[in-house]
Design a protein around this motif. Sequence first.
Motif, PDB file in Angstrom:
ATOM      1  N   ASP A   1       0.412  -9.749  32.027  1.00 53.13           N
ATOM      2  CA  ASP A   1       0.283  -8.832  33.151  1.00 53.13           C
ATOM      3  C   ASP A   1       1.422  -7.819  33.048  1.00 53.13           C
ATOM      4  OD1 ASP A   1       0.771  -7.675  35.744  1.00 53.13           O
ATOM      5  OD2 ASP A   1      -0.429  -9.273  36.642  1.00 53.13           O
ATOM      6  N   ALA A   2       1.081  -6.575  32.799  1.00 52.59           N
ATOM      7  CA  ALA A   2       2.090  -5.543  32.592  1.00 52.59           C
ATOM      8  C   ALA A   2       2.976  -5.346  33.816  1.00 52.59           C
ATOM      9  CB  ALA A   2       1.423  -4.227  32.200  1.00 52.59           C
ATOM     10  N   ALA A   3       2.418  -5.477  35.012  1.00 50.34           N
ATOM     11  CA  ALA A   3       3.227  -5.313  36.228  1.00 50.34           C
ATOM     12  C   ALA A   3       4.293  -6.409  36.313  1.00 50.34           C
ATOM     13  CB  ALA A   3       2.331  -5.327  37.464  1.00 50.34           C
ATOM     14  N   LEU A   4       3.908  -7.625  35.969  1.00 49.22           N
ATOM     15  CA  LEU A   4       4.899  -8.704  35.947  1.00 49.22           C
ATOM     16  C   LEU A   4       5.873  -8.518  34.786  1.00 49.22           C
ATOM     17  CD1 LEU A   4       2.628 -11.778  36.782  1.00 49.22           C
ATOM     18  CD2 LEU A   4       4.232 -10.583  38.303  1.00 49.22           C
ATOM     19  N   GLY A   5       5.378  -7.962  33.686  1.00 45.95           N
ATOM     20  CA  GLY A   5       6.236  -7.683  32.538  1.00 45.95           C
ATOM     21  C   GLY A   5       7.299  -6.648  32.850  1.00 45.95           C
TER      22      GLY A   5
ATOM     23  N   ALA B   1       6.651   3.502  23.195  1.00 44.96           N
ATOM     24  CA  ALA B   1       5.750   3.535  22.027  1.00 44.96           C
ATOM     25  C   ALA B   1       6.182   2.556  20.942  1.00 44.96           C
ATOM     26  CB  ALA B   1       5.624   4.958  21.481  1.00 44.96           C
ATOM     27  N   ILE B   2       6.693   1.391  21.341  1.00 44.35           N
ATOM     28  CA  ILE B   2       7.160   0.408  20.365  1.00 44.35           C
ATOM     29  C   ILE B   2       6.004  -0.254  19.628  1.00 44.35           C
ATOM     30  CG2 ILE B   2       7.346  -1.506  22.010  1.00 44.35           C
ATOM     31  CD1 ILE B   2       9.869  -2.359  20.371  1.00 44.35           C
ATOM     32  N   SER B   3       4.890  -0.423  20.309  1.00 46.83           N
ATOM     33  CA  SER B   3       3.749  -1.102  19.696  1.00 46.83           C
ATOM     34  C   SER B   3       3.231  -0.300  18.511  1.00 46.83           C
ATOM     35  CB  SER B   3       2.635  -1.299  20.736  1.00 46.83           C
ATOM     36  OG  SER B   3       1.624  -2.113  20.220  1.00 46.83           O
TER      37      SER B   3
ATOM     38  N   LYS C   1       3.491  -2.811  25.496  1.00 43.31           N
ATOM     39  CA  LYS C   1       2.337  -2.151  24.871  1.00 43.31           C
ATOM     40  C   LYS C   1       1.899  -0.931  25.657  1.00 43.31           C
ATOM     41  CE  LYS C   1      -1.115  -4.801  23.829  1.00 43.31           C
ATOM     42  NZ  LYS C   1      -2.061  -5.917  23.714  1.00 43.31           N
ATOM     43  N   GLY C   2       2.173  -0.917  26.939  1.00 42.89           N
ATOM     44  CA  GLY C   2       1.770   0.202  27.787  1.00 42.89           C
ATOM     45  C   GLY C   2       2.769   1.344  27.836  1.00 42.89           C
ATOM     46  N   LEU C   3       3.927   1.189  27.217  1.00 46.76           N
ATOM     47  CA  LEU C   3       4.940   2.242  27.270  1.00 46.76           C
ATOM     48  C   LEU C   3       4.586   3.407  26.367  1.00 46.76           C
ATOM     49  CD1 LEU C   3       8.279   0.199  27.225  1.00 46.76           C
ATOM     50  CD2 LEU C   3       7.158   1.254  29.173  1.00 46.76           C
TER      51      LEU C   3
END
Length: 120
Positions: A23-27, A53-55, A118-120
């Motif tokens: 869960d990205a929000a918890l992340g 953009a690390i992924s 992953k979402g950054l």
Amino acid sequence: MLRFPLIAAAALAVGTMAQAEGDAALGEKVFKKCAACHSADPEKRKPGPHLQAISGRAAGAVEGFRYSSAMADSGLVWDDETLRAFLANPKGVVKRTKMSFPGLKKDEDLDNIVAYLKGL
């Protein structure tokens, strides 16, 4: 009568798979443990490299950041698996990394922070 147990088992399996994805929000909350050294914003300078953009990015590739030779020469590419392994045990993955963080111990925290990164 057999339909209910099959539907319940399928729902449980889907729920478990979704949970494993994190869960990205918890992340984002877990990321607070990293925020002293890392930023999600490439314009903010911190002791560690930014993680935007690390992924899919090669380890040691942020221009202008001085990595340890161990990290720069590691050959790692950051994906779900390598991020999860490194964040669980940084020195176990890159023995002479400059990163002093001991690692995240909870699988749930690892799943969530990988989803966030992953979402950054």
